[in-house]
Design a protein around this motif. Sequence first.
Motif, PDB file in Angstrom:
ATOM      1  N   LEU A  14       0.827  -1.209   0.000  1.00  0.00           N
ATOM      2  CA  LEU A  14       0.000   0.000   0.000  1.00  0.00           C
ATOM      3  C   LEU A  14       0.859   1.255   0.000  1.00  0.00           C
ATOM      4  N   VAL A  15       1.897   1.273   0.840  1.00  0.00           N
ATOM      5  CA  VAL A  15       2.781   2.443   0.886  1.00  0.00           C
ATOM      6  C   VAL A  15       3.464   2.634  -0.461  1.00  0.00           C
ATOM      7  N   ALA A  16       3.918   1.537  -1.069  1.00  0.00           N
ATOM      8  CA  ALA A  16       4.585   1.648  -2.367  1.00  0.00           C
ATOM      9  C   ALA A  16       3.622   2.139  -3.442  1.00  0.00           C
ATOM     10  N   ALA A  17       2.407   1.578  -3.492  1.00  0.00           N
ATOM     11  CA  ALA A  17       1.449   1.967  -4.532  1.00  0.00           C
ATOM     12  C   ALA A  17       1.027   3.422  -4.383  1.00  0.00           C
ATOM     13  N   VAL A  18       0.663   3.822  -3.172  1.00  0.00           N
ATOM     14  CA  VAL A  18       0.219   5.201  -2.952  1.00  0.00           C
ATOM     15  C   VAL A  18       1.396   6.161  -3.101  1.00  0.00           C
ATOM     16  N   GLY A  19       2.570   5.773  -2.613  1.00  0.00           N
ATOM     17  CA  GLY A  19       3.740   6.640  -2.733  1.00  0.00           C
ATOM     18  C   GLY A  19       4.109   6.916  -4.175  1.00  0.00           C
ATOM     19  N   PHE A  20       4.162   5.873  -5.000  1.00  0.00           N
ATOM     20  CA  PHE A  20       4.478   6.078  -6.411  1.00  0.00           C
ATOM     21  C   PHE A  20       3.384   6.885  -7.106  1.00  0.00           C
ATOM     22  N   ALA A  21       2.125   6.666  -6.721  1.00  0.00           N
ATOM     23  CA  ALA A  21       1.037   7.432  -7.318  1.00  0.00           C
ATOM     24  C   ALA A  21       1.173   8.918  -7.010  1.00  0.00           C
ATOM     25  N   LEU A  22       1.559   9.247  -5.788  1.00  0.00           N
ATOM     26  CA  LEU A  22       1.730  10.650  -5.418  1.00  0.00           C
ATOM     27  C   LEU A  22       2.949  11.264  -6.112  1.00  0.00           C
ATOM     28  N   LEU A  23       3.980  10.468  -6.312  1.00  0.00           N
ATOM     29  CA  LEU A  23       5.185  10.988  -6.957  1.00  0.00           C
ATOM     30  C   LEU A  23       5.013  11.170  -8.461  1.00  0.00           C
ATOM     31  N   LEU A  24       4.173  10.331  -9.084  1.00  0.00           N
ATOM     32  CA  LEU A  24       4.108  10.291 -10.552  1.00  0.00           C
ATOM     33  C   LEU A  24       2.772  10.765 -11.103  1.00  0.00           C
ATOM     34  N   HIS A  25       1.993  11.515 -10.325  1.00  0.00           N
ATOM     35  CA  HIS A  25       0.672  11.909 -10.824  1.00  0.00           C
ATOM     36  C   HIS A  25       0.731  13.087 -11.790  1.00  0.00           C
ATOM     37  N   ARG A  26       1.797  13.869 -11.756  1.00  0.00           N
ATOM     38  CA  ARG A  26       1.889  15.030 -12.635  1.00  0.00           C
ATOM     39  C   ARG A  26       2.515  14.654 -13.968  1.00  0.00           C
ATOM     40  N   ARG A  27       2.044  15.313 -15.022  1.00  0.00           N
ATOM     41  CA  ARG A  27       2.624  15.101 -16.349  1.00  0.00           C
ATOM     42  C   ARG A  27       3.935  15.872 -16.457  1.00  0.00           C
ATOM     43  N   SER A  28       4.991  15.161 -16.784  1.00  0.00           N
ATOM     44  CA  SER A  28       6.303  15.791 -16.969  1.00  0.00           C
ATOM     45  C   SER A  28       7.156  14.865 -17.813  1.00  0.00           C
ATOM     46  N   ARG A  29       8.313  15.329 -18.174  1.00  0.00           N
ATOM     47  CA  ARG A  29       9.204  14.525 -19.005  1.00  0.00           C
ATOM     48  C   ARG A  29       9.648  13.263 -18.245  1.00  0.00           C
ATOM     49  N   GLY A  30       9.480  12.144 -18.888  1.00  0.00           N
ATOM     50  CA  GLY A  30       9.914  10.882 -18.314  1.00  0.00           C
ATOM     51  C   GLY A  30       8.936  10.232 -17.364  1.00  0.00           C
ATOM     52  N   VAL A  31       7.823  10.893 -17.041  1.00  0.00           N
ATOM     53  CA  VAL A  31       6.900  10.309 -16.066  1.00  0.00           C
ATOM     54  C   VAL A  31       6.200   9.080 -16.647  1.00  0.00           C
ATOM     55  N   GLY A  32       5.958   9.069 -17.969  1.00  0.00           N
ATOM     56  CA  GLY A  32       5.343   7.897 -18.582  1.00  0.00           C
ATOM     57  C   GLY A  32       6.212   6.658 -18.448  1.00  0.00           C
ATOM     58  N   ALA A  33       7.521   6.833 -18.664  1.00  0.00           N
ATOM     59  CA  ALA A  33       8.438   5.705 -18.500  1.00  0.00           C
ATOM     60  C   ALA A  33       8.493   5.250 -17.052  1.00  0.00           C
ATOM     61  N   ALA A  34       8.464   6.201 -16.125  1.00  0.00           N
ATOM     62  CA  ALA A  34       8.492   5.846 -14.706  1.00  0.00           C
ATOM     63  C   ALA A  34       7.240   5.070 -14.310  1.00  0.00           C
ATOM     64  N   ARG A  35       6.076   5.466 -14.846  1.00  0.00           N
ATOM     65  CA  ARG A  35       4.848   4.731 -14.562  1.00  0.00           C
ATOM     66  C   ARG A  35       4.915   3.312 -15.117  1.00  0.00           C
ATOM     67  N   ALA A  36       5.473   3.175 -16.312  1.00  0.00           N
ATOM     68  CA  ALA A  36       5.611   1.836 -16.900  1.00  0.00           C
ATOM     69  C   ALA A  36       6.530   0.959 -16.060  1.00  0.00           C
ATOM     70  N   ILE A  37       7.611   1.544 -15.538  1.00  0.00           N
ATOM     71  CA  ILE A  37       8.536   0.784 -14.688  1.00  0.00           C
ATOM     72  C   ILE A  37       7.839   0.345 -13.405  1.00  0.00           C
ATOM     73  N   ALA A  38       7.017   1.231 -12.830  1.00  0.00           N
ATOM     74  CA  ALA A  38       6.287   0.871 -11.607  1.00  0.00           C
ATOM     75  C   ALA A  38       5.302  -0.265 -11.854  1.00  0.00           C
ATOM     76  N   PHE A  39       4.743  -0.305 -13.063  1.00  0.00           N
ATOM     77  CA  PHE A  39       3.748  -1.335 -13.379  1.00  0.00           C
ATOM     78  C   PHE A  39       4.396  -2.639 -13.842  1.00  0.00           C
ATOM     79  N   LEU A  40       5.614  -2.572 -14.360  1.00  0.00           N
ATOM     80  CA  LEU A  40       6.249  -3.715 -15.025  1.00  0.00           C
ATOM     81  C   LEU A  40       6.324  -4.983 -14.176  1.00  0.00           C
ATOM     82  N   PRO A  41       6.730  -4.943 -12.884  1.00  0.00           N
ATOM     83  CA  PRO A  41       6.828  -6.205 -12.133  1.00  0.00           C
ATOM     84  C   PRO A  41       5.531  -6.988 -12.048  1.00  0.00           C
ATOM     85  N   SER A  42       4.388  -6.320 -12.231  1.00  0.00           N
ATOM     86  CA  SER A  42       3.108  -7.015 -12.127  1.00  0.00           C
ATOM     87  C   SER A  42       2.779  -7.831 -13.364  1.00  0.00           C
TER      88      SER A  42
END
Length: 280
Positions: free
Chosen positions: A76-104
């Motif tokens: 829960l801490v990891a999911a909510v923490g990454f969501a709070l860190l990556l919710h804004r649109r910026s350069r590289g955020v799409g790749a970071a979101r993909a990396i967060a989702f990849l292990p699943s």
Amino acid sequence: MRRSGILAAPFLAGLVLLVVAPAIAAIYLAFTQFTAIEPPRFTGLDNLGRLVDDAAFWRSLGNSAIYVVLAVPLRLVAAVGFALLLHRRSRGVGAARAIAFLPSVVPEAAYALLWLWLLNPVYGPIPLLLGGAAPDLLTDPWGARIGIALMGAFQIGEAFVIALAARRVIPGSLYEAAAVDGASPWWTLRKVTLPLMAPIIALLALRDVVLSLQVNFVPALVLTDGGPRYATTYLPLYVYRTAFRYFRFGYASMMTLTMFVATACIIFVMYRLARRWRLV
């Protein structure tokens, strides 16, 4: 309406064949003696009585409870923490979101083999990084429990997406008002963001409890084979060994039924607490 029924037919057929029918069969077999060699023989509550006196079952149930206590907060801490860190649109955020989702989306066996290398006490990167500051994450009982929970903490794909969506729907005007009032980021997080995301976080917690009681089979089998000293023999692994190593399918079905009932009771208690705290 007819077209939608036709489109839903394959899903409904799969639901009946892969979920409903096996569930009914498991409930029936739970009250029988069945070894897959002879036809099932109805024995009533004999399997339940055997279950009450089975120390290995209670040990595996306790191990599963420990895993839930360790893994659910981490996820829960990891999911909510990454969501709070990556919710804004910026350069590289799409790749970071993909990396967060990849292990699943990595196959469970391949993911477990990767962590078997990462946690290897001889040449694994994590033990080498920690040195002697932590217990052995594969051969020490509590170290193995922590290692498997740590492995599960990175499989947050679905929870991360849901938490990210919940964060993005919070109106920006609330943060503008907080900034005008001179609120600090920490105050805004505690008083604005987390309270508004609380219903979603509570539902994610309910979902993760159910998930954590069922998805620890592959990690325990591949990383530790249920050891050391049965510390990671979780209930799904014990059910698997009872059914497919000792061919006691009726008894394994009773353990499965008991696990589902215990899960339902845990979810009911958590839901009542969430309702009392007005989180859902």
